[in-house]
Design a protein around this motif. Structure first.
Motif, PDB file in Angstrom:
ATOM      1  N   ARG A  38       0.819  -1.221   0.000  1.00  7.46           N
ATOM      2  CA  ARG A  38       0.000   0.000   0.000  1.00  7.46           C
ATOM      3  C   ARG A  38       0.858   1.279   0.000  1.00  7.46           C
ATOM      4  NH1 ARG A  38      -2.728  -3.020   4.058  1.00  7.46           N
ATOM      5  NH2 ARG A  38      -4.672  -3.934   3.301  1.00  7.46           N
ATOM      6  N   ARG A  39       0.319   2.289  -0.704  1.00  2.38           N
ATOM      7  CA  ARG A  39       0.887   3.650  -0.704  1.00  2.38           C
ATOM      8  C   ARG A  39       2.349   3.713  -1.144  1.00  2.38           C
ATOM      9  NH1 ARG A  39      -2.883   3.111   3.212  1.00  2.38           N
ATOM     10  NH2 ARG A  39      -4.660   4.481   2.870  1.00  2.38           N
ATOM     11  N   GLY A  40       2.614   3.101  -2.265  1.00  3.91           N
ATOM     12  CA  GLY A  40       3.928   3.190  -2.897  1.00  3.91           C
ATOM     13  C   GLY A  40       5.040   2.654  -2.010  1.00  3.91           C
ATOM     14  N   TYR A  41       6.180   3.329  -2.064  1.00  2.51           N
ATOM     15  CA  TYR A  41       7.347   2.845  -1.310  1.00  2.51           C
ATOM     16  C   TYR A  41       7.140   2.960   0.197  1.00  2.51           C
ATOM     17  CZ  TYR A  41       9.663   2.703  -5.846  1.00  2.51           C
ATOM     18  OH  TYR A  41       9.998   2.398  -7.153  1.00  2.51           O
ATOM     19  N   ASN A  42       6.169   3.790   0.640  1.00  2.13           N
ATOM     20  CA  ASN A  42       5.865   3.868   2.080  1.00  2.13           C
ATOM     21  C   ASN A  42       5.503   2.495   2.619  1.00  2.13           C
ATOM     22  OD1 ASN A  42       5.886   6.754   2.808  1.00  2.13           O
ATOM     23  ND2 ASN A  42       4.355   6.876   1.183  1.00  2.13           N
ATOM     24  N   GLY A  43       4.679   1.777   1.854  1.00  4.72           N
ATOM     25  CA  GLY A  43       4.200   0.461   2.295  1.00  4.72           C
ATOM     26  C   GLY A  43       5.339  -0.526   2.464  1.00  4.72           C
ATOM     27  N   LEU A  44       6.371  -0.370   1.620  1.00  5.47           N
ATOM     28  CA  LEU A  44       7.524  -1.284   1.740  1.00  5.47           C
ATOM     29  C   LEU A  44       8.344  -0.941   2.980  1.00  5.47           C
ATOM     30  CD1 LEU A  44       9.362  -1.989  -1.614  1.00  5.47           C
ATOM     31  CD2 LEU A  44       8.096  -3.570  -0.163  1.00  5.47           C
ATOM     32  N   THR A  70      -1.749   5.250  -3.511  1.00  2.00           N
ATOM     33  CA  THR A  70      -0.435   5.644  -4.003  1.00  2.00           C
ATOM     34  C   THR A  70       0.072   6.815  -3.171  1.00  2.00           C
ATOM     35  OG1 THR A  70       0.853   6.273  -5.961  1.00  2.00           O
ATOM     36  CG2 THR A  70      -1.360   7.216  -5.804  1.00  2.00           C
ATOM     37  N   ALA A  71       1.347   7.083  -3.262  1.00  2.66           N
ATOM     38  CA  ALA A  71       1.920   8.176  -2.461  1.00  2.66           C
ATOM     39  C   ALA A  71       3.276   8.552  -3.023  1.00  2.66           C
ATOM     40  CB  ALA A  71       2.081   7.734  -1.012  1.00  2.66           C
ATOM     41  N   ARG A  72       3.741   9.684  -2.562  1.00  3.99           N
ATOM     42  CA  ARG A  72       5.129  10.060  -2.830  1.00  3.99           C
ATOM     43  C   ARG A  72       5.854   9.849  -1.507  1.00  3.99           C
ATOM     44  NH1 ARG A  72       2.191  14.022  -6.253  1.00  3.99           N
ATOM     45  NH2 ARG A  72       2.550  13.244  -8.352  1.00  3.99           N
ATOM     46  N   CYS A  73       7.027   9.263  -1.548  1.00  7.33           N
ATOM     47  CA  CYS A  73       7.715   8.869  -0.315  1.00  7.33           C
ATOM     48  C   CYS A  73       9.122   9.456  -0.298  1.00  7.33           C
ATOM     49  CB  CYS A  73       7.753   7.337  -0.245  1.00  7.33           C
ATOM     50  SG  CYS A  73       8.715   6.698   1.131  1.00  7.33           S
ATOM     51  N   GLU A  74       9.296  10.511   0.450  1.00  6.05           N
ATOM     52  CA  GLU A  74      10.600  11.194   0.514  1.00  6.05           C
ATOM     53  C   GLU A  74      11.663  10.292   1.138  1.00  6.05           C
ATOM     54  OE1 GLU A  74      11.716  14.104  -0.837  1.00  6.05           O
ATOM     55  OE2 GLU A  74       9.781  13.919  -1.851  1.00  6.05           O
ATOM     56  N   GLU A  75      11.234   9.541   2.187  1.00  8.66           N
ATOM     57  CA  GLU A  75      12.196   8.700   2.923  1.00  8.66           C
ATOM     58  C   GLU A  75      12.913   7.715   1.991  1.00  8.66           C
ATOM     59  OE1 GLU A  75      10.352   6.648   6.223  1.00  8.66           O
ATOM     60  OE2 GLU A  75      12.261   5.749   6.848  1.00  8.66           O
ATOM     61  N   PHE A  76      12.182   7.283   0.953  1.00 10.45           N
ATOM     62  CA  PHE A  76      12.738   6.272   0.061  1.00 10.45           C
ATOM     63  C   PHE A  76      13.841   6.836  -0.846  1.00 10.45           C
ATOM     64  CE2 PHE A  76      12.704   3.421  -3.625  1.00 10.45           C
ATOM     65  CZ  PHE A  76      12.865   2.204  -2.968  1.00 10.45           C
ATOM     66  N   LYS A  77      13.920   8.161  -0.927  1.00 12.43           N
ATOM     67  CA  LYS A  77      14.964   8.758  -1.773  1.00 12.43           C
ATOM     68  C   LYS A  77      16.337   8.669  -1.104  1.00 12.43           C
ATOM     69  CE  LYS A  77      12.055  11.972  -4.345  1.00 12.43           C
ATOM     70  NZ  LYS A  77      11.734  13.367  -4.574  1.00 12.43           N
ATOM     71  N   GLU A  78      16.330   8.370   0.206  1.00  8.72           N
ATOM     72  CA  GLU A  78      17.591   8.221   0.953  1.00  8.72           C
ATOM     73  C   GLU A  78      17.956   6.735   1.044  1.00  8.72           C
ATOM     74  OE1 GLU A  78      19.081  10.984   1.872  1.00  8.72           O
ATOM     75  OE2 GLU A  78      17.350  12.224   1.315  1.00  8.72           O
ATOM     76  N   GLU A  79      19.250   6.486   1.100  1.00  2.82           N
ATOM     77  CA  GLU A  79      19.771   5.112   1.192  1.00  2.82           C
ATOM     78  C   GLU A  79      19.120   4.339   2.354  1.00  2.82           C
ATOM     79  OE1 GLU A  79      21.972   3.560  -0.711  1.00  2.82           O
ATOM     80  OE2 GLU A  79      22.909   1.990   0.508  1.00  2.82           O
ATOM     81  N   ALA A  80      18.941   5.031   3.496  1.00  2.00           N
ATOM     82  CA  ALA A  80      18.377   4.358   4.675  1.00  2.00           C
ATOM     83  C   ALA A  80      16.964   3.846   4.391  1.00  2.00           C
ATOM     84  CB  ALA A  80      18.349   5.317   5.863  1.00  2.00           C
ATOM     85  N   GLY A  81      16.194   4.636   3.623  1.00  2.00           N
ATOM     86  CA  GLY A  81      14.827   4.229   3.267  1.00  2.00           C
ATOM     87  C   GLY A  81      14.847   3.004   2.372  1.00  2.00           C
ATOM     88  N   VAL A  82      15.755   3.006   1.404  1.00  2.00           N
ATOM     89  CA  VAL A  82      15.859   1.861   0.482  1.00  2.00           C
ATOM     90  C   VAL A  82      16.229   0.602   1.279  1.00  2.00           C
ATOM     91  CG1 VAL A  82      17.088   0.923  -1.523  1.00  2.00           C
ATOM     92  CG2 VAL A  82      16.522   3.353  -1.445  1.00  2.00           C
ATOM     93  N   LEU A  83      17.155   0.753   2.229  1.00  2.00           N
ATOM     94  CA  LEU A  83      17.581  -0.415   3.024  1.00  2.00           C
ATOM     95  C   LEU A  83      16.431  -0.977   3.853  1.00  2.00           C
ATOM     96  CD1 LEU A  83      21.190   0.647   4.116  1.00  2.00           C
ATOM     97  CD2 LEU A  83      20.511  -0.977   2.322  1.00  2.00           C
ATOM     98  N   LYS A  84      15.589  -0.070   4.391  1.00  2.00           N
ATOM     99  CA  LYS A  84      14.415  -0.551   5.147  1.00  2.00           C
ATOM    100  C   LYS A  84      13.491  -1.351   4.225  1.00  2.00           C
ATOM    101  CE  LYS A  84      13.769   3.080   8.598  1.00  2.00           C
ATOM    102  NZ  LYS A  84      12.917   4.227   8.946  1.00  2.00           N
ATOM    103  N   ALA A  85      13.296  -0.830   2.998  1.00  2.00           N
ATOM    104  CA  ALA A  85      12.420  -1.508   2.039  1.00  2.00           C
ATOM    105  C   ALA A  85      12.984  -2.884   1.673  1.00  2.00           C
ATOM    106  CB  ALA A  85      12.262  -0.651   0.789  1.00  2.00           C
ATOM    107  N   VAL A  86      14.307  -2.953   1.498  1.00  2.00           N
ATOM    108  CA  VAL A  86      14.950  -4.235   1.170  1.00  2.00           C
ATOM    109  C   VAL A  86      14.723  -5.224   2.317  1.00  2.00           C
ATOM    110  CG1 VAL A  86      17.203  -5.364   0.807  1.00  2.00           C
ATOM    111  CG2 VAL A  86      16.693  -3.197  -0.328  1.00  2.00           C
ATOM    112  N   GLU A  87      14.850  -4.717   3.535  1.00  2.00           N
ATOM    113  CA  GLU A  87      14.654  -5.542   4.736  1.00  2.00           C
ATOM    114  C   GLU A  87      13.245  -6.133   4.759  1.00  2.00           C
ATOM    115  OE1 GLU A  87      17.373  -6.080   6.372  1.00  2.00           O
ATOM    116  OE2 GLU A  87      16.119  -7.506   7.497  1.00  2.00           O
TER     117      GLU A  87
END
Ligand code: ADP
Ligand code: F6P
Length: 319
Positions: A38-44, A70-87
């Motif tokens: 849900r809600r784009g990369y926020n959900g991940l 859907t959403a726009r997710c600022e946190e995901f633009k940072e490496e830390a956000g991507v790592l959380k999503a990968v996790e």
């Protein structure tokens, strides 16, 4: 792959639901499990997900918007956000992902792919501003919505001998503007790809008025803006009363057209076929009537040609 995820990201577009349905049913048909995010990369990042089945996507092919939000997710633009999503993907056993969105969403999909989660991007935006495809999902519906609304504006404009200045969406691109200008018989179209001079519009109104033209439609792409000011200028210089209408978010809603539903269904199916082969970091597009796919980074570097002939045509046939 045994389990894949699907999400929608950025601005919604009619036909996103049809794409989600095609992704889900193709994957289930192949024996994979499907996780809706849900809600784009926020959900991940937050683990806001649910398991989808054949019935989760029942009766959505005809609906605008997106079942997954859907959403726009600022946190995901940072490496830390991507790592959380990968996790989250690792924890939930999501081995591949279909991302439906625009070029910003593609960048995110590229980042996830680089971190070992293969992603396939599907172009979902009304703006048609994605260079790696001729058409994006939602573009056709949005243009038909604009056409219907401008036709209505023409009725009242005609009755009052007025000029309608209509601002349409498109972010920094004029695809919606130029195509709807031709389809609606607009007197002029202003788009970000070409410079414009308001006095050319004034002259055209004055000249065509002498030849009996009584009402005028000026389509302005939002990337150009200032529709109120343009309307005031036209009123002042020509004496024709001009009214500005900003169509706004109504252009993003509504039941998708046949073209968008079919394109979304084909692209959703194509994306899952790629994931099934273990392929990632690709985006799906259409060239002519053929589905194609490209490396994400290469796709983001491509240029899309502005249709100069269509732009000129709109001027020639509105005299
Ligand atoms: P669109 O996908 O319609 O172009 P945006 O540009 O708003 O819409 O992007 C949607 C989301 O994609 C952003 O909110 C962000 O989560 C992600 N995104 C955008 N740009 C990047 C980037 N450079 N790197 C990683 N993620 C990005
Ligand atoms: O990208 C789709 C789009 O509707 C653009 O045409 C417009 O510029 C933008 O999104 C509007 O965004 P928001 O929904 O954040 O107002």
């Amino acid at each position: 792959m045994k389990r894949i995820g699907v999400l929608t990201s950025g601005g919604d577009a009619p036909g996103m639901n049809a794409a989600i349905r095609a992704v889900t049913r193709t994957a289930l048909f192949k024996g994979m499990e499907v996780i809706g995010i849900r809600r784009g990369y926020n959900g991940l990042i937050n683990g806001d997900v649910f398991e989808m089945n054949k019935r989760t996507v029942s009766s959505i092919i005809q609906r605008g918007g997106t079942l997954l939000f859907t959403a726009r997710c600022e946190e995901f633009k940072e490496e830390a956000g991507v790592l959380k999503a990968v996790e989250t993907c690792k924890k939930l056993g999501i081995e591949g992902l279909v991302v439906i969105g625009g070029d910003g969403s593609y960048r995110g999909a590229g980042d996830l792919s680089a971190h070992g989660i293969p992603c396939i991007g599907i172009p979902g935006t009304i703006d048609n501003d994605i260079t790696s495809t001729d058409y994006t999902i939602g573009y056709d519906t949005a243009m038909n919505t604009v056409m219907e609304l401008v036709d209505k504006l023409r009725d009242t404009s005609h009755s009052h001998d007025r000029c309608s200045v209509v601002e349409v969406m498109g972010r920094r691109a004029g695809y919606i503007a130029v195509n709807t200008a031709v389809a609606c018989g607009a007197t002029n179209v202003l788009c970000p790809e070409r410079d414009y001079n308001l006095d050319d519009i004034v002259n055209k109104i004055q000249e065509t008025r002498k030849l009996g033209k009584q009402n005028f439609i000026i389509i302005v792409a939002e990337g150009v803006g200032h529709s109120e000011e343009i309307a005031n200028y036209i009123t002042e210089k020509t004496g024709v009363a001009a009214r500005a209408t900003i169509l706004g978010h109504v252009q993003r809603g509504g039941s998708p057209t046949v073209r968008d539903r079919v394109l979304a269904s084909q692209m959703g199916n194509y994306a899952v076929n790629l994931l099934e082969q273990g392929v990632g970091n690709r985006v799906v597009g259409v060239r002519g009537d053929k589905l194609v796919d490209f490396d994400i980074q290469e796709a983001l570097k491509m240029q899309k040609e502005f249709d100069e002939n269509l732009y000129k045509l709109s001027d020639i046939i509105s005299i």
